[in-house]
Design an enzyme around this catalytic site. Structure first.
Site, short mmCIF file in Angstrom:
data_model
loop_
_atom_site.label_atom_id
_atom_site.label_comp_id
_atom_site.label_asym_id
_atom_site.label_seq_id
_atom_site.Cartn_x
_atom_site.Cartn_y
_atom_site.Cartn_z
N TYR A 129 -0.52 -37.66 -36.92
CA TYR A 129 0.81 -37.02 -37.73
C TYR A 129 0.67 -35.13 -38.87
CZ TYR A 129 -0.12 -42.01 -39.62
OH TYR A 129 0.42 -43.40 -40.03
N LYS A 170 -2.30 -50.31 -39.47
CA LYS A 170 -2.98 -49.50 -39.96
C LYS A 170 -4.02 -50.35 -40.86
CE LYS A 170 0.52 -46.70 -40.66
NZ LYS A 170 2.14 -45.61 -41.73
N ASN A 213 3.16 -49.55 -44.62
CA ASN A 213 3.30 -49.88 -43.85
C ASN A 213 3.27 -50.20 -42.75
OD1 ASN A 213 3.39 -48.00 -42.86
ND2 ASN A 213 5.54 -46.86 -43.65
N GLU A 226 1.33 -38.59 -29.00
CA GLU A 226 0.41 -39.41 -29.66
C GLU A 226 -0.28 -40.29 -28.18
OE1 GLU A 226 2.75 -39.71 -33.16
OE2 GLU A 226 3.12 -41.59 -32.14
N HIS A 284 1.68 -48.19 -37.12
CA HIS A 284 2.48 -46.65 -37.13
C HIS A 284 3.22 -46.82 -35.40
CE1 HIS A 284 2.87 -42.14 -35.70
NE2 HIS A 284 1.96 -42.83 -34.31
O1 CDP Z 1 5.68 -43.83 -39.87
P1 CDP Z 1 7.16 -43.40 -39.77
O2 CDP Z 1 7.49 -42.22 -38.36
O3 CDP Z 1 8.10 -44.85 -39.86
O4 CDP Z 1 7.12 -42.30 -41.23
P2 CDP Z 1 6.44 -40.92 -40.90
O5 CDP Z 1 7.76 -40.09 -41.74
O6 CDP Z 1 6.41 -40.16 -38.99
O7 CDP Z 1 5.49 -41.22 -42.15
C1 CDP Z 1 4.70 -40.68 -41.51
C2 CDP Z 1 3.67 -42.12 -42.65
O8 CDP Z 1 3.08 -41.58 -43.31
C3 CDP Z 1 4.84 -43.28 -42.52
O9 CDP Z 1 4.34 -44.28 -42.02
C4 CDP Z 1 3.25 -43.51 -44.30
O10 CDP Z 1 2.28 -44.48 -44.24
C5 CDP Z 1 3.35 -41.98 -44.70
N1 CDP Z 1 4.28 -41.84 -45.56
C6 CDP Z 1 4.13 -41.59 -47.09
O11 CDP Z 1 2.69 -42.53 -47.64
N2 CDP Z 1 4.63 -41.27 -47.88
C7 CDP Z 1 5.86 -41.00 -47.53
N3 CDP Z 1 6.50 -40.50 -48.63
C8 CDP Z 1 6.03 -41.17 -46.15
C9 CDP Z 1 5.66 -41.22 -45.44
MG MG Z 2 7.15 -40.93 -37.80
#
Ligand code: CDP
Ligand code: MG
Length: 136
Positions: free
Chosen positions: A50, A10, A113, A127, A116
């Site tokens: 996303y 990212k 974070n 993806e 991805h």
């Molecule tokens: O990336 P990961 O699969 O671990 O998490 P996700 O629940 O699929 O969410 C995708 C991305 O959305 C996260 O990695 C964060 O960058 C963002 N996110 C966010 O900004 N705020 C949240 N409350 C949840 C996710």
């Molecule tokens: Mg995810």
């Protein structure tokens, strides 16, 4: 089982010059980077990657963040690659991510974070198909 998964470095990774560090962790685990490209994400690509998050309150700031700088998309292959990469990156919220994981070591807030990674086999196929259709 040998699997392929989609990893995206990212904008915070690029800004903080952690690309090499993160690629190195994947390589040291024994995973193969079989394709890699730096790209500028646009609205369509963010919505596609996303898609399960469309409409969430964090989607707009997430989209702006992902489009704020180029990202690096990688196809990563190896034994149990999907779960293996998820374990290397750690929990979504870096405050919950264990030390030793990428997010645990370098992250501070959920949005930024660093990386991805596809979360399950169907997601990996979908993806990878967005960025590397030739690998599907
Ligand atoms: O990336 P990961 O699969 O671990 O998490 P996700 O629940 O699929 O969410 C995708 C991305 O959305 C996260 O990695 C964060 O960058 C963002 N996110 C966010 O900004 N705020 C949240 N409350 C949840 C996710
Ligand atoms: Mg995810």
């Amino acid at each position: 089982m040998i699997e392929k998964t989609l990893v995206m470095l990212k904008p915070d990774t690029i800004k903080r010059k952690l690309m090499g560090e993160i690629i190195s962790r994947l390589e040291k685990k024994g995973l193969d980077i079989i394709a890699m490209r730096m790209i500028q994400m646009d609205e369509g690509l963010v919505s596609s990657l996303y898609e399960e998050h469309l409409g969430r309150d964090y989607f707009q700031p997430l989209k702006e963040f992902i489009m704020s700088l180029p990202v690096v998309v990688c196809a990563v292959q190896g034994e149990n690659a999907i779960l293996s990469v998820r374990k290397l990156i750690g929990a979504t919220n870096p405050q919950d991510a264990a030390p030793g994981t990428i997010r645990g070591d370098y992250g501070a807030i959920t949005r930024c974070n660093l990386v991805h990674a596809s979360d399950k086999p169907e997601t990996a196929v979908r993806e990878l198909g967005i960025f590397f259709p030739e690998l599907i």
